[in-house]
Enzyme design. Structure first.
Site, mmCIF file in Angstrom:
data_model
loop_
_atom_site.group_PDB
_atom_site.id
_atom_site.type_symbol
_atom_site.label_atom_id
_atom_site.label_comp_id
_atom_site.label_asym_id
_atom_site.label_seq_id
_atom_site.Cartn_x
_atom_site.Cartn_y
_atom_site.Cartn_z
ATOM 1 C CG HIS A 14 -2.004 -1.028 1.167
ATOM 2 N ND1 HIS A 14 -2.865 -1.151 0.112
ATOM 3 C CD2 HIS A 14 -2.340 -2.000 2.053
ATOM 4 C CE1 HIS A 14 -3.706 -2.159 0.343
ATOM 5 N NE2 HIS A 14 -3.407 -2.690 1.506
ATOM 6 N NE ARG A 41 1.469 -4.480 3.851
ATOM 7 C CZ ARG A 41 0.318 -4.008 4.364
ATOM 8 N NH1 ARG A 41 -0.481 -4.826 5.055
ATOM 9 N NH2 ARG A 41 -0.021 -2.750 4.199
ATOM 10 C CD GLU A 53 -4.372 -8.901 5.042
ATOM 11 O OE1 GLU A 53 -4.483 -7.752 5.515
ATOM 12 O OE2 GLU A 53 -3.533 -9.184 4.162
ATOM 13 C CG ASP A 98 -7.549 -5.531 4.591
ATOM 14 O OD1 ASP A 98 -8.474 -4.958 4.011
ATOM 15 O OD2 ASP A 98 -6.351 -5.357 4.301
#
Length: 268
Positions: free
Chosen positions: A47, A72, A151, A177
């Site tokens: 993200h 990540r 998630e 999430d």
């Protein structure tokens, strides 16, 4: 962080570690977070605004600042996972892992044979670790961590199978999430009691399976709660939020001083 200090050793010893979270493609910022005292800094290539090139430069600066290096990856990008560990990431977090097969494919991408299928070219990683190539090869599978993000409801349903993957070192919970999935999209409630209860059960199962457990935390209180639940790796503090809050606080200070002095607000 000393030359022989590794994130895996700390986490496997049970020592809680708090990591900062970086979204910005600005290598100096994670270095500053490291120098501020964070034991680890996580680069978010899912993200965040970083690409591979920025991540490579940034990991070197995190090491220079004395912190451990976590990244990540985008969903399903196991090829990038392999490239990032070659460049010095000590831990890879993979989002949206919903099945045993996905967990296996991810974990094997950053482990050398016979455990996995990682290709050999870790010269930057060995350099940042202060190791020779031979030393790196000997220790890489134990010192390079694979964490699968839990998630979704699908991930919870498959949690026992995911935790059974021998190549996988642990899990990392994304409460935002997770809350969306549990509510079928009707509520974003990462700090809610219902979400916390599910997170506690996930940590309990992970620890029972002999796996590491990490979680994204949105407050200091949540960090403490996570430690009590059995988590070892907690994220707390995002660079974009730090900058936003600091800028607003600086402007507010100027406004308050101007008001106290009876002078003009000068556009504030």
């Amino acid at each position: 962080m000393s030359e022989k200090s590794f994130l895996a050793e700390k986490l496997c010893s049970g020592k809680p570690v708090v990591t900062a979270w970086s979204l910005l493609s600005a290598p100096l910022v994670p270095e500053l977070l490291a120098r501020a005292g964070y034991e680890a800094v996580t680069l978010d290539l899912q993200h965040g605004m970083l690409d591979f090139e920025a991540a490579v430069e940034t990991m070197a600066l995190i090491a220079l600042g004395g912190a451990h290096r976590i990244a990540r990856i985008p969903v399903g990008d196991n090829a990038l996972a392999g490239r990032l560990v070659d460049m010095g990431a000590e831990c890879i977090i993979a989002p949206m892992i919903n099945s045993k097969r996905e967990a296996e494919e991810f974990a094997r991408s950053i482990k050398y044979p016979p455990v996995g299928e990682r290709s050999w070219s870790p010269f930057r990683a060995a350099m940042l670790n202060g190791q020779t190539s031979d030393q790196y090869l000997k220790n890489a599978n134990s010192q390079t961590l694979s964490l699968a993000m839990i998630e979704t409801q699908d991930a919870i349903d498959a949690l026992d199978d995911i935790l059974s993957v021998s190549e996988l070192d642990g899990i990392f919970v994304g409460p935002s999430d997770l809350s969306l999935s549990l509510s079928q999209g009707s509520a974003l409630d990462p700090n809610g009691a219902g979400t916390a209860e599910v997170c506690a059960r996930i940590a309990e199962k992970a620890r029972a399976a002999g796996k590491l457990a990490g979680i994204f935390c949105l407050s200091g209180e949540k960090v403490e709660e996570a430690v009590q639940q059995g988590y070892q790796l907690m994220s707390h503090g995002i660079d974009t939020i730090f900058l936003d809050h600091a800028a607003r606080a600086a402007l507010k200070e100027v406004e308050q001083l101007a008001q106290a002095g009876g002078g003009p607000k000068a556009g504030y």
